[in-house]
Design a protein around this motif. Structure first.
Motif, PDB file in Angstrom:
ATOM      1  N   ALA A 137     -82.950 -64.038  75.831  1.00  0.00           N
ATOM      2  CA  ALA A 137     -82.769 -63.464  74.494  1.00  0.00           C
ATOM      3  C   ALA A 137     -83.936 -63.866  73.590  1.00  0.00           C
ATOM      4  N   PRO A 138     -84.331 -63.010  72.654  1.00  0.00           N
ATOM      5  CA  PRO A 138     -85.371 -63.359  71.699  1.00  0.00           C
ATOM      6  C   PRO A 138     -84.769 -64.071  70.493  1.00  0.00           C
ATOM      7  N   LEU A 139     -85.621 -64.680  69.704  1.00  0.00           N
ATOM      8  CA  LEU A 139     -85.171 -65.235  68.423  1.00  0.00           C
ATOM      9  C   LEU A 139     -85.434 -64.255  67.281  1.00  0.00           C
ATOM     10  N   ASP A 143     -85.368 -54.772  65.441  1.00  0.00           N
ATOM     11  CA  ASP A 143     -84.144 -54.071  65.054  1.00  0.00           C
ATOM     12  C   ASP A 143     -83.032 -54.995  64.565  1.00  0.00           C
ATOM     13  N   HIS A 144     -83.116 -56.291  64.904  1.00  0.00           N
ATOM     14  CA  HIS A 144     -81.981 -57.173  64.649  1.00  0.00           C
ATOM     15  C   HIS A 144     -82.299 -58.424  63.837  1.00  0.00           C
ATOM     16  N   ALA A 145     -83.484 -58.959  63.946  1.00  0.00           N
ATOM     17  CA  ALA A 145     -83.784 -60.237  63.282  1.00  0.00           C
ATOM     18  C   ALA A 145     -85.228 -60.253  62.788  1.00  0.00           C
ATOM     19  N   HIS A 146     -85.359 -60.366  61.470  1.00  0.00           N
ATOM     20  CA  HIS A 146     -86.688 -60.339  60.855  1.00  0.00           C
ATOM     21  C   HIS A 146     -87.323 -61.727  60.792  1.00  0.00           C
ATOM     22  N   GLY A 147     -86.565 -62.741  61.123  1.00  0.00           N
ATOM     23  CA  GLY A 147     -87.085 -64.102  61.071  1.00  0.00           C
ATOM     24  C   GLY A 147     -86.111 -65.066  61.709  1.00  0.00           C
ATOM     25  N   VAL A 148     -86.504 -66.305  61.765  1.00  0.00           N
ATOM     26  CA  VAL A 148     -85.672 -67.335  62.391  1.00  0.00           C
ATOM     27  C   VAL A 148     -85.705 -68.587  61.532  1.00  0.00           C
ATOM     28  N   ILE A 149     -84.565 -69.265  61.453  1.00  0.00           N
ATOM     29  CA  ILE A 149     -84.443 -70.490  60.664  1.00  0.00           C
ATOM     30  C   ILE A 149     -84.014 -71.617  61.596  1.00  0.00           C
ATOM     31  N   PHE A 150     -84.824 -72.660  61.679  1.00  0.00           N
ATOM     32  CA  PHE A 150     -84.467 -73.860  62.429  1.00  0.00           C
ATOM     33  C   PHE A 150     -83.811 -74.837  61.467  1.00  0.00           C
ATOM     34  N   PRO A 198     -69.281 -62.689  59.232  1.00  0.00           N
ATOM     35  CA  PRO A 198     -68.071 -62.227  59.932  1.00  0.00           C
ATOM     36  C   PRO A 198     -67.761 -63.127  61.120  1.00  0.00           C
ATOM     37  N   GLU A 199     -66.474 -63.261  61.441  1.00  0.00           N
ATOM     38  CA  GLU A 199     -66.092 -64.110  62.570  1.00  0.00           C
ATOM     39  C   GLU A 199     -66.590 -63.554  63.899  1.00  0.00           C
ATOM     40  N   GLY A 200     -66.926 -62.268  63.935  1.00  0.00           N
ATOM     41  CA  GLY A 200     -67.444 -61.654  65.156  1.00  0.00           C
ATOM     42  C   GLY A 200     -68.941 -61.801  65.339  1.00  0.00           C
ATOM     43  N   THR A 201     -69.608 -62.536  64.461  1.00  0.00           N
ATOM     44  CA  THR A 201     -71.047 -62.760  64.602  1.00  0.00           C
ATOM     45  C   THR A 201     -71.325 -63.438  65.939  1.00  0.00           C
ATOM     46  N   PRO A 202     -72.213 -62.866  66.766  1.00  0.00           N
ATOM     47  CA  PRO A 202     -72.444 -63.437  68.095  1.00  0.00           C
ATOM     48  C   PRO A 202     -73.256 -64.732  68.036  1.00  0.00           C
ATOM     49  N   LEU A 203     -73.028 -65.594  69.013  1.00  0.00           N
ATOM     50  CA  LEU A 203     -73.788 -66.832  69.125  1.00  0.00           C
ATOM     51  C   LEU A 203     -73.839 -67.284  70.572  1.00  0.00           C
ATOM     52  N   ALA A 204     -74.744 -68.198  70.840  1.00  0.00           N
ATOM     53  CA  ALA A 204     -74.837 -68.812  72.158  1.00  0.00           C
ATOM     54  C   ALA A 204     -74.985 -70.311  71.981  1.00  0.00           C
ATOM     55  N   VAL A 244     -79.319 -61.200  67.458  1.00  0.00           N
ATOM     56  CA  VAL A 244     -80.126 -61.179  68.679  1.00  0.00           C
ATOM     57  C   VAL A 244     -79.279 -61.555  69.898  1.00  0.00           C
ATOM     58  N   MET A 245     -78.114 -62.157  69.671  1.00  0.00           N
ATOM     59  CA  MET A 245     -77.212 -62.526  70.762  1.00  0.00           C
ATOM     60  C   MET A 245     -76.201 -61.427  71.081  1.00  0.00           C
ATOM     61  N   ARG A 246     -76.271 -60.310  70.353  1.00  0.00           N
ATOM     62  CA  ARG A 246     -75.289 -59.243  70.530  1.00  0.00           C
ATOM     63  C   ARG A 246     -75.303 -58.688  71.955  1.00  0.00           C
ATOM     64  N   GLY A 247     -76.484 -58.519  72.525  1.00  0.00           N
ATOM     65  CA  GLY A 247     -76.594 -57.986  73.884  1.00  0.00           C
ATOM     66  C   GLY A 247     -75.939 -58.899  74.909  1.00  0.00           C
ATOM     67  N   LEU A 248     -76.123 -60.208  74.746  1.00  0.00           N
ATOM     68  CA  LEU A 248     -75.497 -61.162  75.669  1.00  0.00           C
ATOM     69  C   LEU A 248     -73.980 -61.128  75.533  1.00  0.00           C
ATOM     70  N   LEU A 249     -73.510 -60.960  74.311  1.00  0.00           N
ATOM     71  CA  LEU A 249     -72.069 -60.881  74.093  1.00  0.00           C
ATOM     72  C   LEU A 249     -71.497 -59.626  74.757  1.00  0.00           C
ATOM     73  N   ALA A 250     -72.240 -58.529  74.686  1.00  0.00           N
ATOM     74  CA  ALA A 250     -71.793 -57.289  75.329  1.00  0.00           C
ATOM     75  C   ALA A 250     -71.737 -57.447  76.841  1.00  0.00           C
ATOM     76  N   LEU A 251     -72.723 -58.147  77.404  1.00  0.00           N
ATOM     77  CA  LEU A 251     -72.724 -58.393  78.848  1.00  0.00           C
ATOM     78  C   LEU A 251     -71.541 -59.263  79.249  1.00  0.00           C
TER      79      LEU A 251
END
Length: 261
Positions: A137-139, A143-150, A198-204, A244-251
């Motif tokens: 997965a990308p960070l 289409d989904h994430a314009h930046g990343v926050i550590f 939202p509680e449905g926000t994907p994560l890994a 960016v984790m949406r695809g993994l959640l779909a899989l």
């Protein structure tokens, strides 16, 4: 000649990022520094595979630094680096990930320079990046994430609490949150982020990213704490939150949908 001799006598210390653990993810510069070291101060999260690059005659000092465990005092580590560098040793401070990403490298560099020690920093692949890449997965994504926050889930004792509401609002605008050291505070992080996401926000959740014992789970924000418990995931782990984790959640959910059909 005189200038070269003078330069050779200047005490030096190199802060080296050992990356997420796999030795083949070390940079060439890191390998050269490890090979040249006569004294290495090594963090807990540095794998034995990485230490194979050290010369046999090198003195290796393990200075454990891991959340939730007994740690070597930071003052002792810095004093040892300064003392050994002043003795003329080639000192390498070997850290998991990158020295300047939640590795206290900035503090160490400041104290070394104040003591008259020259400092070189060698970057390493930070575990947040390795965690996402290990799952394919990308960070960031156009289409989904314009930046990343550590962000750290374990701020220094006495420091102001993180504004998770603001972090959640920022993530909702198209940013990926990469949370280091967040396992122990997972329940409070989940509750705080649910105020603005939202509680449905994907994560890994990725434990031991890039290493043979790597384990992970894909879930939603509303199931963060429960997933950690069910999958028995613990530190060291990175939590990546965002679309960016949406695809993994779909899989993950695809076999369930097929079985239901």
């Amino acid at each position: 000649m005189l200038q070269a001799e003078k330069s050779a006598k200047v005490p030096r210390c190199t802060l080296v990022g050992a990356g997420p653990g796999a030795a083949d993810l070390l940079t060439l510069r890191a390998i050269r520094a490890i090979r040249a070291a006569t004294v290495l101060l090594v963090d807990d999260l540095v794998s034995d595979e990485v230490l194979r690059w050290a010369r046999k005659s090198a003195r290796i000092v393990h200075v454990g630094k891991r959340g939730g465990c007994r740690s070597t005092p930071q003052e002792f580590i810095e004093r040892l680096m300064i003392d050994e560098a002043r003795k003329g040793e080639r000192v390498v401070r070997l850290k998991g990930g990158d020295p300047f990403v939640f590795g206290r490298g900035g503090e160490e560099a400041e104290h070394l320079r104040e003591a008259g020690i020259e400092v070189e920093v060698v970057n390493g692949i930070t575990s947040g990046l390795a965690a996402a890449t290990a799952l394919g997965a990308p960070l960031t994504h156009r289409d989904h994430a314009h930046g990343v926050i550590f962000v750290t889930g374990h701020p220094r004792q006495g420091a102001d609490a993180l504004d998770w509401d603001q972090l959640g609002r920022t993530a909702a605008q198209g940013f990926t949150l990469v949370i280091y050291m967040g396992v122990a505070q997972a329940a409070s992080i989940e509750a705080a982020l649910l105020r603005t996401l939202p509680e449905g926000t994907p994560l890994a959740i990725v434990q031991h990213a890039s290493q043979p014992q790597q384990r992970h789970a894909v879930a939603t924000l509303g199931a963060l704490r429960r997933t950690l418990e069910q999958e028995r995931l613990g530190s060291p782990a990175v939590i990546v939150v965002g679309e960016v984790m949406r695809g993994l959640l779909a899989l993950r959910d695809a076999p369930r949908r097929e079985h239901a059909a």
